[in-house]
Design an enzyme around this catalytic site. Structure first.
Site, PDB file in Angstrom:
ATOM      1  N   HIS A  49      -2.047   4.778  -5.608  1.00  0.00           N
ATOM      2  CA  HIS A  49      -3.190   3.884  -5.827  1.00  0.00           C
ATOM      3  C   HIS A  49      -4.392   4.543  -5.144  1.00  0.00           C
ATOM      4  CE1 HIS A  49      -5.717   0.302  -5.349  1.00  0.00           C
ATOM      5  NE2 HIS A  49      -4.930  -0.346  -6.172  1.00  0.00           N
ATOM      6  N   ASP A  82       2.438   3.175   1.756  1.00  0.00           N
ATOM      7  CA  ASP A  82       1.741   2.054   1.125  1.00  0.00           C
ATOM      8  C   ASP A  82       2.821   1.120   0.578  1.00  0.00           C
ATOM      9  OD1 ASP A  82       0.478   0.296  -0.545  1.00  0.00           O
ATOM     10  OD2 ASP A  82      -0.446   1.800  -1.840  1.00  0.00           O
ATOM     11  N   GLN A 120       3.489  -2.659  -3.023  1.00  0.00           N
ATOM     12  CA  GLN A 120       4.351  -3.051  -4.146  1.00  0.00           C
ATOM     13  C   GLN A 120       5.826  -3.142  -3.750  1.00  0.00           C
ATOM     14  OE1 GLN A 120       3.121  -4.051  -6.940  1.00  0.00           O
ATOM     15  NE2 GLN A 120       1.015  -3.325  -6.760  1.00  0.00           N
ATOM     16  N   LYS A 177      -0.139 -10.238  -2.924  1.00  0.00           N
ATOM     17  CA  LYS A 177       0.872  -9.766  -3.877  1.00  0.00           C
ATOM     18  C   LYS A 177       2.241 -10.360  -3.587  1.00  0.00           C
ATOM     19  CE  LYS A 177      -1.435  -5.286  -4.559  1.00  0.00           C
ATOM     20  NZ  LYS A 177      -2.159  -5.473  -5.817  1.00  0.00           N
ATOM     21  N   CYS A 203      -6.052   1.561 -11.093  1.00  0.00           N
ATOM     22  CA  CYS A 203      -6.529   2.182  -9.848  1.00  0.00           C
ATOM     23  C   CYS A 203      -5.674   3.372  -9.467  1.00  0.00           C
ATOM     24  CB  CYS A 203      -6.592   1.176  -8.699  1.00  0.00           C
ATOM     25  SG  CYS A 203      -7.831  -0.071  -8.961  1.00  0.00           S
TER      26      CYS A 203
END
Lengths: 150, 412
Positions: free
Chosen positions: B128, B206, B209, B232, B370
């Site tokens: 991302h 990261d 997700q 999220k 993104c």
């Protein structure tokens, strides 16, 4: 171009044409059909420089003049966007610069496409209209003052 | 249908999300954009509303009752996030506006003090932008080099190339996503972390997700930094988390100044608070903290293991029904995936597809997600992405598939 071929007359024509459609699908199919008739831009205009910013799809806009009138060619890689582009070219191309710069373009609301003019829409119709008006304003030699944001 | 939940349980879970009863363009909403923002259950909305009505006051340093209550809520969620991630202590949890800000925080503090002109940072090709651009901005100031960990055709990362890059560059940092937002691939970050450490590099993960969809334990991953966002995971917007090892946080200078990040302030010099508060300048989003409590309640009650298992069922179903459509190509075919299916349609622009699906009440995301370098890797300007939640049903995925077939007839 005859003297009575004004932007508002062209808008009225489009509104009448779209009045035939009740269903969203029919309307979008018609928009896509309109896009297919678009002649596209000359190869030297199919570059980043002539791309309209703010579109999820790519839109190229080629301004020019024919006598006292401003003409546009345009293209897009997405079918719906191309149809919307074709509509704008049909209404604005071949009109006097000042008329383009000042056109309120109320027809988009009448045919239920006003939502596409919102600056947050990813199709960039608002950016495209703004760009067409800026070109027209520049060609009428009056700088940017005619650029009404859609 | 589902081996994880009964139909009644799925209906009960769906009933908790008020937005799922909405109509869009006259049709029942099919919400398949959970990787961008998940939806919130009533309990999260109620928790934030109750906080505003009954407890609202600024946190920290307030002697009065409301401020103490607000502080308890705010600091209480820090404890819960620490336990969720298996952090060594609550001080390892720093609140930010989101995963993006959390990564920027690492770049601006750890990065600005530890990276030198001759340093190398390895960044995954599918990241991302939030895990690439902060490093590019910092690199333009410091001059270190960014090297790309290349992706393979199934949208996994090339592990052999990764090891070669470690060997060749001895990077200072590896910045990599746990799960690809664009394609759903789960990367083997635990293996990548041990390889990074073996070559003297730190690793930032990261987790935007992954944390909402599977059990993530930072000690088991053995990473150094991990970031994620509350919105999220059925929580509120505007709240994210940076987890970092205590010794790293202790050595990191402050980023933004003001508010509760200070120890003592005078014109002759200012000293700073301990982590995590050192990195939390200004009034924090304490209302969102109340919402995150309720979101964590929801996930704990359902069980993150069952959320994961259910989303795996949905993923398999989606691969089956979408994969059977002629002219549809799924990007991201690695064996280990979260509930994300990204695809392109022959001769059809993703934007046109998104417009048509929207008219059918189906919310998917179209475009570059993104992750423009990831799109470039696959030679596309964008994809159509359906991403699932625990409340998604097979019927909704079937509606998406039917919608795709219908739009192909018009657009192809």
């Amino acid at each position: 171009m005859t003297a009575i071929d004004t932007i508002s007359q062209r808008e009225a024509e489009v509104v009448e044409e779209f009045a035939l459609f009740d269903e969203w699908l029919d309307k979008y199919e018609h928009i896509i059909e309109l896009g297919k008739s678009l002649s596209g831009v000359d190869p030297e205009f199919r570059t980043d420089h002539w791309k309209v910013k703010g579109c999820q799809s790519q839109v190229w806009l080629q301004p020019g003049t024919e006598g006292d009138l401003v003409v546009f060619k345009a293209d897009s890689d997405a079918a719906i966007t191309k149809g919307l582009v074709a509509l704008m070219v049909r209404v604005l191309s071949g009109q006097p610069a000042e008329a383009i710069a000042r056109a309120p373009l109320g027809f988009l609301e009448s045919i239920g496409l006003r939502e596409h003019l919102s600056p947050t829409r990813a199709n960039g119709l608002a950016s495209m209209v703004k760009q067409m008006k800026l070109y027209a304003a520049a060609m009428s030699g009056r700088g940017n003052e005619g650029g009404q944001d859609g | 249908m589902s081996a994880v939940f009964s139909e009644a349980e799925i209906a009960e879970i769906r009933g908790r999300f008020p937005i799922l009863s909405r109509q869009v363009h006259g049709k029942p909403l099919v919400y398949l954009d959970n990787a961008a923002s998940s939806q919130v259950p009533s309990s999260v909305i109620d928790a934030m509303s109750d906080f505003e009505r009954n407890h609202r006051a600024n946190v920290h340093r307030g002697v009065h009752k409301l401020s103490q209550e607000a502080t308890e809520v705010h600091e209480g969620v820090r404890d819960r996030v620490a336990s969720l991630l298996g952090a060594a202590c609550r001080e390892e949890i720093v609140f930010a506006r989101g995963a993006t800000e959390a990564i920027n925080l690492v770049a601006c503090t750890w990065g600005a003090t530890n990276l030198r002109p001759d340093s190398v940072v390895l960044v995954g090709e599918l990241e991302h932008h939030a895990n690439l651009v902060p490093w590019q901005i910092l690199s333009s100031r410091i001059g270190f080099r960014i090297e790309k960990i290349p992706a393979l055709d199934d949208a996994s990362l090339d592990q052999a190339a990764y090891r070669a890059l470690l060997e060749r560059h001895h990077p200072a940092l590896v910045a990599v996503q746990h799960v690809s937002n664009a394609f759903g691939t789960v990367h083997p970050v635990a293996d990548m972390a041990s390889a990074a450490h073996a070559h003297g590099a730190l690793i930032l993960v990261d987790g935007a997700q992954s944390v909402p969809h599977r059990s993530v334990d930072v000690r088991a991953l053995d990473c150094d930094f991990l970031a994620f966002s509350a919105h999220k995971m059925h929580g509120p917007t505007g709240l994210g988390v940076l987890w970092a090892r205590k010794e790293l946080l202790d050595a990191m200078p402050p980023w933004q100044g003001g508010g509760d990040m200070i120890d003592k302030v005078s014109f002759s010099g200012t000293t700073f608070h301990e982590p995590p508060w050192r990195f939390e300048a200004g009034t924090p989003h304490y209302v969102a903290a109340a919402g995150l409590h309720a979101a964590l309640d929801f996930l704990e009650e359902i069980g993150i293991g069952r959320v994961h298992a259910r989303e795996q069922e949905l993923l398999a179903h989606a691969h089956e029904v979408l994969g059977a459509i002629p002219g549809l190509r799924i990007l991201g075919t690695a064996p280990d995936k979260e509930g994300v299916v990204s695809f392109v349609l022959d001769g059809i622009h993703h934007y046109d597809a998104g417009m048509f699906l929207d008219q059918m009440g189906i919310a998917v995301r179209t475009g570059h997600h993104c992750a423009q370098p990831a799109m470039e890797r696959f030679g596309v300007t964008g994809t159509i992405r359906a991403s699932f939640s625990v409340f998604t049903t097979e019927e909704e995925i079937d509606r998406l598939a039917a919608g795709v077939v219908r739009l192909q007839r018009v657009l192809a």
